[in-house]
Design a protein around this motif. Structure first.
Motif, PDB file in Angstrom:
ATOM      1  N   ALA A 193       0.874  -1.139   0.009  1.00  0.00           N
ATOM      2  CA  ALA A 193       0.074  -0.091   0.125  1.00  0.00           C
ATOM      3  C   ALA A 193       0.775   1.125   0.041  1.00  0.00           C
ATOM      4  O   ALA A 193       2.153   1.272   0.849  1.00  0.00           O
ATOM      5  CB  ALA A 193      -0.992   0.025   1.108  1.00  0.00           C
ATOM      6  N   VAL A 194       0.557   2.143  -0.798  1.00  0.00           N
ATOM      7  CA  VAL A 194       1.371   3.455  -0.993  1.00  0.00           C
ATOM      8  C   VAL A 194       0.406   4.759  -0.700  1.00  0.00           C
ATOM      9  O   VAL A 194      -0.547   4.869  -1.210  1.00  0.00           O
ATOM     10  CB  VAL A 194       1.885   3.371  -2.327  1.00  0.00           C
ATOM     11  CG1 VAL A 194       3.085   4.668  -2.604  1.00  0.00           C
ATOM     12  CG2 VAL A 194       2.896   2.390  -2.731  1.00  0.00           C
ATOM     13  N   TYR A 195       1.208   5.588   0.021  1.00  0.00           N
ATOM     14  CA  TYR A 195       0.241   6.790   0.468  1.00  0.00           C
ATOM     15  C   TYR A 195       0.729   7.728  -0.547  1.00  0.00           C
ATOM     16  O   TYR A 195       1.712   7.758  -1.072  1.00  0.00           O
ATOM     17  CB  TYR A 195       0.858   7.342   2.050  1.00  0.00           C
ATOM     18  CG  TYR A 195       0.098   6.441   3.220  1.00  0.00           C
ATOM     19  CD1 TYR A 195      -1.234   6.758   3.624  1.00  0.00           C
ATOM     20  CD2 TYR A 195       0.538   5.227   3.330  1.00  0.00           C
ATOM     21  CE1 TYR A 195      -1.962   6.257   4.444  1.00  0.00           C
ATOM     22  CE2 TYR A 195       0.006   4.382   4.348  1.00  0.00           C
ATOM     23  CZ  TYR A 195      -1.191   4.959   4.864  1.00  0.00           C
ATOM     24  OH  TYR A 195      -1.949   4.236   5.866  1.00  0.00           O
ATOM     25  N   PRO A 196      -0.195   8.794  -0.540  1.00  0.00           N
ATOM     26  CA  PRO A 196       0.032   9.963  -1.588  1.00  0.00           C
ATOM     27  C   PRO A 196       1.376  10.700  -1.026  1.00  0.00           C
ATOM     28  O   PRO A 196       1.960  10.603   0.204  1.00  0.00           O
ATOM     29  CB  PRO A 196      -1.112  11.005  -1.136  1.00  0.00           C
ATOM     30  CG  PRO A 196      -2.147   9.963  -0.761  1.00  0.00           C
ATOM     31  CD  PRO A 196      -1.512   8.890   0.293  1.00  0.00           C
ATOM     32  N   VAL A 197       2.065  11.428  -1.958  1.00  0.00           N
ATOM     33  CA  VAL A 197       3.154  12.154  -1.736  1.00  0.00           C
ATOM     34  C   VAL A 197       2.966  13.319  -0.836  1.00  0.00           C
ATOM     35  O   VAL A 197       1.904  13.886  -1.308  1.00  0.00           O
ATOM     36  CB  VAL A 197       3.900  12.622  -3.023  1.00  0.00           C
ATOM     37  CG1 VAL A 197       5.212  13.308  -2.727  1.00  0.00           C
ATOM     38  CG2 VAL A 197       3.984  11.583  -3.856  1.00  0.00           C
ATOM     39  N   VAL A 198       3.747  13.544   0.029  1.00  0.00           N
ATOM     40  CA  VAL A 198       3.519  14.672   0.992  1.00  0.00           C
ATOM     41  C   VAL A 198       4.562  15.782   0.534  1.00  0.00           C
ATOM     42  O   VAL A 198       5.791  15.236   0.266  1.00  0.00           O
ATOM     43  CB  VAL A 198       3.559  14.299   2.626  1.00  0.00           C
ATOM     44  CG1 VAL A 198       2.204  13.415   2.613  1.00  0.00           C
ATOM     45  CG2 VAL A 198       4.665  13.725   3.214  1.00  0.00           C
ATOM     46  N   GLU A 199       4.416  16.792   1.024  1.00  0.00           N
ATOM     47  CA  GLU A 199       5.242  18.226   0.970  1.00  0.00           C
ATOM     48  C   GLU A 199       5.702  18.302   2.368  1.00  0.00           C
ATOM     49  O   GLU A 199       4.868  18.582   3.198  1.00  0.00           O
ATOM     50  CB  GLU A 199       4.759  19.030   0.161  1.00  0.00           C
ATOM     51  CG  GLU A 199       5.534  20.315   0.111  1.00  0.00           C
ATOM     52  CD  GLU A 199       4.583  21.421  -0.797  1.00  0.00           C
ATOM     53  OE1 GLU A 199       4.902  22.681  -0.723  1.00  0.00           O
ATOM     54  OE2 GLU A 199       3.538  21.110  -1.325  1.00  0.00           O
ATOM     55  N   MET A 200       7.119  18.765   2.680  1.00  0.00           N
ATOM     56  CA  MET A 200       7.467  18.843   3.837  1.00  0.00           C
ATOM     57  C   MET A 200       7.979  20.359   3.813  1.00  0.00           C
ATOM     58  O   MET A 200       8.929  20.772   3.102  1.00  0.00           O
ATOM     59  CB  MET A 200       8.355  18.015   4.624  1.00  0.00           C
ATOM     60  CG  MET A 200       7.823  16.459   4.488  1.00  0.00           C
ATOM     61  SD  MET A 200       9.067  15.517   5.157  1.00  0.00           S
ATOM     62  CE  MET A 200      10.229  15.146   4.099  1.00  0.00           C
ATOM     63  N   GLU A 201       7.785  21.172   4.978  1.00  0.00           N
ATOM     64  CA  GLU A 201       8.540  22.587   5.076  1.00  0.00           C
ATOM     65  C   GLU A 201       9.212  22.517   6.227  1.00  0.00           C
ATOM     66  O   GLU A 201       8.587  22.397   7.226  1.00  0.00           O
ATOM     67  CB  GLU A 201       7.505  23.631   5.035  1.00  0.00           C
ATOM     68  CG  GLU A 201       6.703  23.881   3.801  1.00  0.00           C
ATOM     69  CD  GLU A 201       5.503  24.994   3.851  1.00  0.00           C
ATOM     70  OE1 GLU A 201       5.728  25.769   4.632  1.00  0.00           O
ATOM     71  OE2 GLU A 201       4.645  25.023   3.103  1.00  0.00           O
ATOM     72  N   PHE A 202      10.352  22.970   6.279  1.00  0.00           N
ATOM     73  CA  PHE A 202      11.453  22.956   7.187  1.00  0.00           C
ATOM     74  C   PHE A 202      11.710  24.200   7.892  1.00  0.00           C
ATOM     75  O   PHE A 202      11.816  25.050   7.435  1.00  0.00           O
ATOM     76  CB  PHE A 202      12.754  22.248   7.102  1.00  0.00           C
ATOM     77  CG  PHE A 202      12.765  20.721   6.636  1.00  0.00           C
ATOM     78  CD1 PHE A 202      13.304  19.892   7.705  1.00  0.00           C
ATOM     79  CD2 PHE A 202      12.212  20.024   5.521  1.00  0.00           C
ATOM     80  CE1 PHE A 202      12.983  18.446   7.350  1.00  0.00           C
ATOM     81  CE2 PHE A 202      12.075  18.729   5.496  1.00  0.00           C
ATOM     82  CZ  PHE A 202      12.690  17.821   6.224  1.00  0.00           C
ATOM     83  N   HIS A 203      11.941  23.907   9.394  1.00  0.00           N
ATOM     84  CA  HIS A 203      12.583  25.182  10.057  1.00  0.00           C
ATOM     85  C   HIS A 203      13.796  25.436   9.694  1.00  0.00           C
ATOM     86  O   HIS A 203      14.855  24.321   9.694  1.00  0.00           O
ATOM     87  CB  HIS A 203      12.542  25.061  11.522  1.00  0.00           C
ATOM     88  CG  HIS A 203      12.651  26.096  12.412  1.00  0.00           C
ATOM     89  ND1 HIS A 203      14.035  26.685  12.409  1.00  0.00           N
ATOM     90  CD2 HIS A 203      11.989  26.932  13.011  1.00  0.00           C
ATOM     91  CE1 HIS A 203      13.994  27.463  13.248  1.00  0.00           C
ATOM     92  NE2 HIS A 203      12.829  27.940  13.722  1.00  0.00           N
ATOM     93  N   PRO A 204      14.237  26.785   9.228  1.00  0.00           N
ATOM     94  CA  PRO A 204      15.634  26.924   8.496  1.00  0.00           C
ATOM     95  C   PRO A 204      16.825  26.831   9.621  1.00  0.00           C
ATOM     96  O   PRO A 204      17.997  26.366   9.166  1.00  0.00           O
ATOM     97  CB  PRO A 204      15.479  28.413   8.118  1.00  0.00           C
ATOM     98  CG  PRO A 204      14.435  29.016   9.013  1.00  0.00           C
ATOM     99  CD  PRO A 204      13.476  27.831   9.307  1.00  0.00           C
ATOM    100  N   GLU A 205      16.465  27.067  10.737  1.00  0.00           N
ATOM    101  CA  GLU A 205      17.639  26.865  11.946  1.00  0.00           C
ATOM    102  C   GLU A 205      17.536  25.252  12.333  1.00  0.00           C
ATOM    103  O   GLU A 205      18.706  24.760  12.732  1.00  0.00           O
ATOM    104  CB  GLU A 205      17.218  27.876  13.138  1.00  0.00           C
ATOM    105  CG  GLU A 205      17.501  29.353  12.295  1.00  0.00           C
ATOM    106  CD  GLU A 205      17.038  30.371  13.682  1.00  0.00           C
ATOM    107  OE1 GLU A 205      17.305  29.662  14.818  1.00  0.00           O
ATOM    108  OE2 GLU A 205      16.998  31.292  13.451  1.00  0.00           O
ATOM    109  N   ALA A 206      16.413  24.824  12.673  1.00  0.00           N
ATOM    110  CA  ALA A 206      16.554  23.685  13.612  1.00  0.00           C
ATOM    111  C   ALA A 206      16.480  22.555  12.821  1.00  0.00           C
ATOM    112  O   ALA A 206      16.847  21.138  13.112  1.00  0.00           O
ATOM    113  CB  ALA A 206      15.269  23.445  14.460  1.00  0.00           C
ATOM    114  N   ASN A 207      16.510  22.547  11.520  1.00  0.00           N
ATOM    115  CA  ASN A 207      16.407  21.440  10.413  1.00  0.00           C
ATOM    116  C   ASN A 207      15.126  20.536  10.806  1.00  0.00           C
ATOM    117  O   ASN A 207      15.491  19.287  10.454  1.00  0.00           O
ATOM    118  CB  ASN A 207      17.486  21.000  10.216  1.00  0.00           C
ATOM    119  CG  ASN A 207      17.858  19.960   8.932  1.00  0.00           C
ATOM    120  OD1 ASN A 207      17.313  20.370   8.025  1.00  0.00           O
ATOM    121  ND2 ASN A 207      18.605  18.993   9.011  1.00  0.00           N
ATOM    122  N   GLN A 208      14.228  20.974  11.315  1.00  0.00           N
ATOM    123  CA  GLN A 208      12.943  20.045  11.776  1.00  0.00           C
ATOM    124  C   GLN A 208      11.975  20.395  10.805  1.00  0.00           C
ATOM    125  O   GLN A 208      11.656  21.398  10.307  1.00  0.00           O
ATOM    126  CB  GLN A 208      12.792  20.205  13.267  1.00  0.00           C
ATOM    127  CG  GLN A 208      13.618  19.709  14.209  1.00  0.00           C
ATOM    128  CD  GLN A 208      12.987  19.819  15.347  1.00  0.00           C
ATOM    129  OE1 GLN A 208      12.250  20.783  15.675  1.00  0.00           O
ATOM    130  NE2 GLN A 208      13.215  19.015  16.480  1.00  0.00           N
TER     131      GLN A 208
END
Length: 384
Positions: free
Chosen positions: A202-217
């Protein structure tokens, strides 16, 4: 085997928030659970049937714990693989397999695996020690800038640093590491693949991730990703190839870069439920935790389709605060439609520590993103 309201026992290595959310599903199915975690205040302690405190990297602790369970799984990769291999040799079912875990635990080994399996990934150089990097730069076999990654024990932005000059190397630990080529990219994407022992996928839809520029989270996870369909199809194809290459059973989260020319490169993987799939608790027909459970127990895979657009906002400790946690303005976000907070149960906050997440669901992605921004600006994780 009868898993439901029976004598069957599922052992989970790690008792953090991922384990706690997995226990939502085991309780729904009335599956008996055992947890091993080094902290007596682990979030999972309140929801399992049996809790054991112990070192996840200690051979004897993991081995003795594993003998109590019928099936073993993880919610964190940093566990003693030698113990899991012995348990597997003795007939215990362990998912993900110790072989997969051994490869993934070391980022250098993981990257070499991708190269061997012809899985696209950024170019890199492996070093036994960080101190060797300066010589490589002086000899012009490595150029600034690059991304330094510790080979072992990195998580949540720890063990990763963009290196632009010699001075950036000074504060880094002298450990086995890789120097990875800087990749100009449009988006950071992720695809979760689930597979059971019978080979059902089973494959989930592609998600997009936005990261915190300092914490790299990760700050936001957006589903579905705002990308062209052809790019989404390629990302899912590569994720399936990665899962097949590992012969993985359970959930596998594949993190990727979408480069400026729309090439997909694999960054790294997690062989367990993952931050990029938290949106699925509210937005999907089958959330990632139930899917992981179905996969490792060889049950039929559930639908991965989304009911509505979903966005996840990470709740992390605010800078400048450490101590007993306070969720400031949480009542305000509860007034917003489609907003569901998840509090992980960690009593102490510190800067950038993952303390919870908030899911926003809406039939309109644009509106969901606006609400997510409002949530991010409203709630603060501080201390007393």
């Amino acid at each position: 085997m009868n898993y439901f309201s029976s004598d069957f026992k599922l052992g989970i290595l790690g008792g953090g928030q991922l384990g706690k959310m997995l226990l939502y599903e085991t309780r729904k199915y009335d599956i008996y659970t055992l947890i091993l975690d080094p902290s007596n205040e682990a979030p999972s302690k309140v929801a399992c049937n049996e809790f054991y405190q112990g070192d996840l990297m200690d051979f004897d602790t993991v081995y003795e714990f594993g003998k109590k369970a019928d099936v073993l799984t993880i919610e964190i990769e940093n566990v003693n693989v030698d113990a899991l291999e012995k348990l597997e040799d003795e007939g215990k079912k362990v998912f993900p397999s110790p072989t997969t875990l051994r490869t993934i635990q070391n980022k250098a080994t993981q990257k070499l695996f991708y190269k061997d399996k012809e899985i696209p990934t950024a170019d890199f150089t492996r070093f036994a020690y960080t101190s060797e990097i300066q010589a490589a730069v002086r000899n012009k076999t490595l150029d600034f800038p690059f991304v330094w990654k510790s080979a072992r024990f990195g998580y949540d932005g720890q063990g990763v640093k963009v290196v632009k000059s010699y001075s950036d190397l000074d504060a880094l630990p002298n450990v086995e590491c890789i120097a990875e080529e800087m990749v100009p990219f449009k988006n950071e994407l992720a695809v979760i693949v689930a597979r059971n022992p019978d080979g059902q996928i089973a494959v989930y839809p592609v998600v997009e991730m936005e990261f915190h520029p300092e914490a790299n989270q990760v700050e936001y996870v957006i589903c579905p990703a705002r990308i062209e369909e052809s790019v989404a199809e390629e990302a899912q194809r590569i994720a399936l190839k990665v899962s097949e290459s590992f012969n993985h059973v359970g959930l596998l989260a594949v993190e990727m870069f979408q480069t400026e020319n729309d090439t997909i490169l694999v960054n790294e993987v997690a062989p367990r439920p993952h931050n990029s799939g938290h949106y699925s608790i509210e937005a999907s027909y089958t959330n990632q935790f139930e899917q992981h459970l179905r996969a490792i127990l060889n049950l039929p895979m559930g639908s991965t389709q989304s009911k509505v657009a979903g966005i996840m906002v990470n709740l992390v400790g605010a800078e400048g605060y450490q101590g007993p946690v306070v969720y400031e303005n949480i009542e305000e976000i509860l007034k917003l439609d489609g907003v569901t907070p998840h509090i992980y149960g960690k009593k102490e906050t510190r800067p950038f520590r993952k303390m919870g997440h908030v899911t926003i669901v809406n039939e309109d992605m644009t509106e969901a993103r606006k609400v997510a921004q409002k949530v991010k600006e409203t709630i603060q994780v501080i201390s007393k």
